[in-house]
Design a protein around this motif. Structure first.
Motif, PDB file in Angstrom:
ATOM      1  N   LEU A   1      95.469 107.492  88.890  1.00 48.21           N
ATOM      2  CA  LEU A   1      96.544 107.641  89.743  1.00 48.21           C
ATOM      3  C   LEU A   1      97.809 107.233  89.333  1.00 48.21           C
ATOM      4  O   LEU A   1      99.081 107.601  89.698  1.00 48.21           O
ATOM      5  CB  LEU A   1      96.129 107.189  91.201  1.00 48.21           C
ATOM      6  N   THR A   2      97.775 106.142  88.936  1.00 43.54           N
ATOM      7  CA  THR A   2      99.041 105.383  88.429  1.00 43.54           C
ATOM      8  C   THR A   2      99.263 105.142  86.979  1.00 43.54           C
ATOM      9  O   THR A   2     100.277 104.272  86.649  1.00 43.54           O
ATOM     10  CB  THR A   2      98.635 103.793  88.783  1.00 43.54           C
ATOM     11  N   VAL A   3      99.116 106.199  86.176  1.00 44.39           N
ATOM     12  CA  VAL A   3      99.455 106.273  84.951  1.00 44.39           C
ATOM     13  C   VAL A   3     100.912 106.465  84.786  1.00 44.39           C
ATOM     14  O   VAL A   3     101.284 107.138  85.487  1.00 44.39           O
ATOM     15  CB  VAL A   3      98.541 107.060  84.031  1.00 44.39           C
ATOM     16  N   GLY A   4     101.459 105.653  83.832  1.00 41.33           N
ATOM     17  CA  GLY A   4     102.810 105.745  84.089  1.00 41.33           C
ATOM     18  C   GLY A   4     103.981 104.961  85.071  1.00 41.33           C
ATOM     19  O   GLY A   4     105.094 105.178  85.010  1.00 41.33           O
ATOM     20  N   SER A   5     103.249 104.568  85.964  1.00 38.44           N
ATOM     21  CA  SER A   5     104.041 103.976  87.156  1.00 38.44           C
ATOM     22  C   SER A   5     104.209 102.574  86.617  1.00 38.44           C
ATOM     23  O   SER A   5     103.300 101.810  86.406  1.00 38.44           O
ATOM     24  CB  SER A   5     103.044 103.888  88.287  1.00 38.44           C
TER      25      SER A   5
END
Length: 238
Positions: free
Chosen positions: A103-107
């Motif tokens: 869900l949070t890859v690159g966040s």
């Protein structure tokens, strides 16, 4: 109630949900045990058996003043069930962590949050026999307290960013985005595990967000990352 709960996985998101961060370990156990319950079929009967053994051991602590054969017997049952619970929980937390990372890859806000399950006993304990020895060694302390100090009933979930707890680092709005990410990740694990369709109930979606990047992050999480869930929200401001 357990049979009914099995049919419909429901997660509720309200302003009280911040207790996941600011409440005690019980709040966090309820969070991840809900997921284990729906993903691991063997979890609930093991949890029931363990709860009975724990009650028996705590009752004995109020009746006996020395470590005898009764305690040795119940500790054997305690350790066996505790080890099973920890294994089921850790397997689930591994799945939850994977779903969260997807869900949070690159966040910039969420990608470096670490999720760690504390078993309820020191990390140096690596074998069931060592846990049973720990229970015997801490018997006098258990007597003074009147309850069992070590075991899966003390398990906790540690959420950290840059080696600090998330509540020390993140604002309320950022914590709300993290809270939604964790709940959505849990929904996705449950939804992908079988034929269940999780339900996410949201109350007052805009609270703590105001305007800006946190609100944008939250709406992106909800509407682009839920793979298998029904979403119902009630928000007069939206």
């Amino acid at each position: 109630m357990a049979d009914f709960a099995t049919l419909l996985p429901v997660q509720l998101l309200t302003p009280d949900s911040f207790r996941l961060f600011f409440g005690g370990p019980k709040e966090r156990r309820q969070f991840f045990d809900m997921g284990v319950f729906h993903v691991e079929q063997s979890f609930f009967p093991v949890w029931q058996q363990f709860s009975r053994v724990l009650k028996q051991r705590n009752a004995l602590l109020k009746q006996s003043r020395r470590y005898d054969q009764q305690f040795e017997y119940w500790d054997q049952q305690f350790v066996s069930l505790a080890w099973q619970l920890q294994g089921l929980r850790q397997t689930y937390i591994n799945q939850l962590t994977t779903a969260y990372q997807q869900l949070t890859v690159g966040s910039d806000l969420l990608a470096d949050i670490s999720i760690h399950l504390q078993a309820g006993w020191p990390e140096k304990i690596q074998q069931p026999a060592e846990l049973q020895q720990l229970l015997e060694q801490n018997f006098q302390q258990d007597l003074r307290q009147g309850f069992t100090l070590y075991g899966p009933q003390k398990a906790d979930l540690k959420l950290r960013k840059a080696q600090l707890t998330v509540e020390e680092v993140l604002s309320r709005g950022q914590l709300k985005v993290l809270l939604f990410a964790l709940k959505i990740a849990q929904n996705n694990v449950i939804g992908n595990s079988g034929k269940k369709q999780p339900l996410l109930l949201i109350d007052d979606l805009a609270s703590e967000l105001y305007a800006g990047s946190n609100a944008k992050r939250l709406f992106e999480l909800i509407y682009t990352n839920i793979s298998s869930a029904a979403v119902i929200h009630n928000c007069k401001k939206c």
